[in-house]
Enzyme design. Structure first.
Site, short mmCIF file in Angstrom:
data_model
loop_
_atom_site.label_atom_id
_atom_site.label_comp_id
_atom_site.label_asym_id
_atom_site.label_seq_id
_atom_site.Cartn_x
_atom_site.Cartn_y
_atom_site.Cartn_z
N LYS A 78 8.54 54.86 101.95
CA LYS A 78 7.87 53.64 101.13
C LYS A 78 8.38 52.45 101.76
O LYS A 78 9.31 52.34 102.50
CB LYS A 78 8.52 53.69 99.67
CG LYS A 78 7.62 53.02 98.81
CD LYS A 78 6.53 54.10 98.22
CE LYS A 78 5.69 53.63 97.07
NZ LYS A 78 4.89 54.63 96.44
N ASN A 177 -8.40 52.53 86.76
CA ASN A 177 -9.07 53.18 87.83
C ASN A 177 -8.92 54.62 87.63
O ASN A 177 -9.92 55.51 87.85
CB ASN A 177 -8.53 52.81 89.31
CG ASN A 177 -8.73 51.50 89.67
OD1 ASN A 177 -10.03 50.94 89.20
ND2 ASN A 177 -7.82 50.81 90.34
P1 NAD Z 1 -4.74 50.40 87.05
O1 NAD Z 1 -4.02 49.22 86.97
O2 NAD Z 1 -6.35 50.37 87.44
O3 NAD Z 1 -4.72 51.21 85.55
C1 NAD Z 1 -3.84 50.90 84.59
C2 NAD Z 1 -4.41 50.38 83.06
O4 NAD Z 1 -3.43 50.62 82.02
C3 NAD Z 1 -4.87 48.96 83.15
O5 NAD Z 1 -6.47 48.97 82.70
C4 NAD Z 1 -3.83 48.47 82.06
O6 NAD Z 1 -4.39 47.38 81.21
C5 NAD Z 1 -3.37 49.56 81.38
N1 NAD Z 1 -2.32 49.55 80.62
C6 NAD Z 1 -1.05 49.20 81.06
N2 NAD Z 1 -0.14 49.46 80.13
C7 NAD Z 1 -0.78 49.53 78.93
C8 NAD Z 1 -0.30 49.98 77.80
N3 NAD Z 1 1.08 49.94 77.54
N4 NAD Z 1 -1.18 50.41 76.80
C9 NAD Z 1 -2.41 50.46 77.20
N5 NAD Z 1 -2.85 50.51 78.23
C10 NAD Z 1 -1.92 50.03 79.35
O7 NAD Z 1 -3.78 51.74 87.61
P2 NAD Z 1 -4.39 53.06 88.02
O8 NAD Z 1 -4.75 53.07 89.52
O9 NAD Z 1 -5.37 53.53 87.21
O10 NAD Z 1 -3.01 53.99 87.89
C11 NAD Z 1 -2.75 54.16 86.47
C12 NAD Z 1 -1.07 54.84 86.65
O11 NAD Z 1 -1.39 56.20 87.37
C13 NAD Z 1 0.08 54.13 87.36
O12 NAD Z 1 1.16 54.59 86.69
C14 NAD Z 1 -0.27 54.53 88.80
O13 NAD Z 1 1.07 54.09 89.09
C15 NAD Z 1 -0.48 55.82 88.63
N6 NAD Z 1 -0.82 56.57 89.81
C16 NAD Z 1 -2.26 56.02 90.25
C17 NAD Z 1 -2.69 56.61 91.38
C18 NAD Z 1 -3.87 56.01 91.98
O14 NAD Z 1 -4.53 57.02 92.60
N7 NAD Z 1 -4.79 55.05 91.66
C19 NAD Z 1 -2.16 57.62 92.21
C20 NAD Z 1 -0.71 58.34 91.41
C21 NAD Z 1 -0.36 57.70 90.35
#
Ligand code: NAD
Length: 340
Positions: A78, A177
């Site tokens: 990382k 996403n």
């Molecule tokens: P993102 O930022 O696109 O979406 C996160 C969403 O969660 C946002 O719309 C935000 O408004 C909402 N949110 C945050 N806190 C909240 C709460 N307390 N109540 C309701 N909604 C809330 O992120 P993402 O890319 O969709 O990733 C989501 C999670 O999955 C993250 O924890 C990320 O670390 C994890 N993750 C993502 C990926 C990836 O490929 N994008 C891969 C592995 C893990």
């Protein structure tokens, strides 16, 4: 610092600074036993240097575990770039970081993470080929969602007696996403969806497009449902929230869902099946790792489907040993990484 490295069994820590661009970067290589270290780079402000180093070490270790259990020939690493209050050229800073990566001769491959974008990865790619999730490589989020979907089916099979999701009640926290792409798949499978997001527009879209039911952010975790799916931020499962859950299982994409390792035991004690986050959300890593190796989409999709199998194995071990799946996953990863 060396005690911290020893504790995390970290292989190497690289620091670099570049006065001209304002770059202050840390690359933590946790393990290269299974292959070159792969992991995202964060670009965030930190209160001090040691918290940035701690973050890099902790996250690199998590990447090793995730890659090992995803069956990838990849180690864990990382990078943390300390975000300065002011930067003259963001592009120049990321190019300087690209030169730092290049100097490691492929021992570390970077990717997008908190605070960085595919445009930043494109700047890095000007200086090194050891970078993924560039604009050309594509967004890993839909692949993370596909993996979580496979994981939810495996979880339903283990906890609810079948993987036909039709009619199940699923509560999703966070429609970003990953969460939204997953909600689309679940809606297509006939799931009754309950959703919340800090962004009311995302919720409205899910209500209109997918027939989801809106739940307030405060009530989502306590919504009576079959499967709770955290897809927002980490740390949502703590002793307080776990005592108030009304679900049979938790299976979501968010990283670091457990506020502490002991919370997994509390879930187990309450009879709530927990899908270890770094196993169920490994689809994005699988996508970037295999894409970087030049694999085609069918091979990547086939690898993603193994997430369900892996979870099924973990659940079987957990049931036999009467332990939390989170503890079993850690033990399996440690066996692959350290042979112990
Ligand atoms: P993102 O930022 O696109 O979406 C996160 C969403 O969660 C946002 O719309 C935000 O408004 C909402 N949110 C945050 N806190 C909240 C709460 N307390 N109540 C309701 N909604 C809330 O992120 P993402 O890319 O969709 O990733 C989501 C999670 O999955 C993250 O924890 C990320 O670390 C994890 N993750 C993502 C990926 C990836 O490929 N994008 C891969 C592995 C893990």
């Amino acid at each position: 610092m060396f005690a911290m490295m020893e504790n995390a069994r970290l292989e190497a820590l690289h620091l670099a600074q570049d006065t001209a661009t304002g770059l202050r970067a840390i690359i933590a290589i946790h393990s290269s036993k299974l292959g070159p270290a792969l992991g995202g780079c964060r670009y965030l402000a930190y209160p001090d240097d040691s918290s940035a180093i701690c973050d890099a070490i902790r996250l690199a270790q998590g990447m090793s575990y995730k890659a090992a259990l995803a069956g990838l020939a990849q180690g864990g690493g990382k990078a943390v770039l300390i975000r300065p209050p002011h930067v003259q050229s963001r592009a120049a800073l990321f190019e300087a970081f690209g030169r730092m990566i290049e100097s490691l001769n492929g021992r570390y491959i970077t990717a997008m993470d908190s605070g960085t974008s595919s445009a930043d990865m494109d700047c890095i790619a000007q200086q090194t080929r050891h970078v993924t999730s560039t604009t050309a490589a594509g967004d890993p989020s839909p692949h993370t969602a596909m993996g979580v979907y496979a994981g939810i089916r495996a979880t339903a099979r283990a906890r609810l007696g079948g993987d036909d999701l039709q009619g199940l009640r699923v509560a999703i926290q966070g429609l970003g996403n990953v969460g939204y792409a997953l909600a689309q798949q679940l809606a297509a499978a006939g799931v009754e969806l309950f959703v919340s997001d800090l962004d009311v527009g995302r919720v409205q879209l899910a209500v209109e497009e997918l027939g989801a039911q809106r739940v307030s952010n405060e009530e989502l975790l306590t919504t009576p449902c079959d499967i709770l799916v955290p897809c927002g931020l980490g740390g949502v499962l703590n002793p307080q929230t776990v005592s108030e859950l009304h679900c049979a299982a938790v299976a979501g994409a968010a990283n670091n869902q457990l506020a502490s390792a002991e919370v997994a035991d509390e879930l187990e004690a309450r009879g709530i099946l927990y899908a270890p986050d770094y196993v169920i959300n490994s689809g994005g890593l699988i996508y970037v790792a295999l894409k970087h190796r030049g694999e085609e989409l069918p091979a990547i999709t086939a690898h993603l489907a193994k997430i369900g199998q892996r979870l099924t194995e973990i659940y079987a071990h957990a049931q036999a040993d009467k332990r939390s799946p989170a503890r079993v996953a850690d033990a399996l990863a440690e066996r692959l990484l350290y042979g112990s």
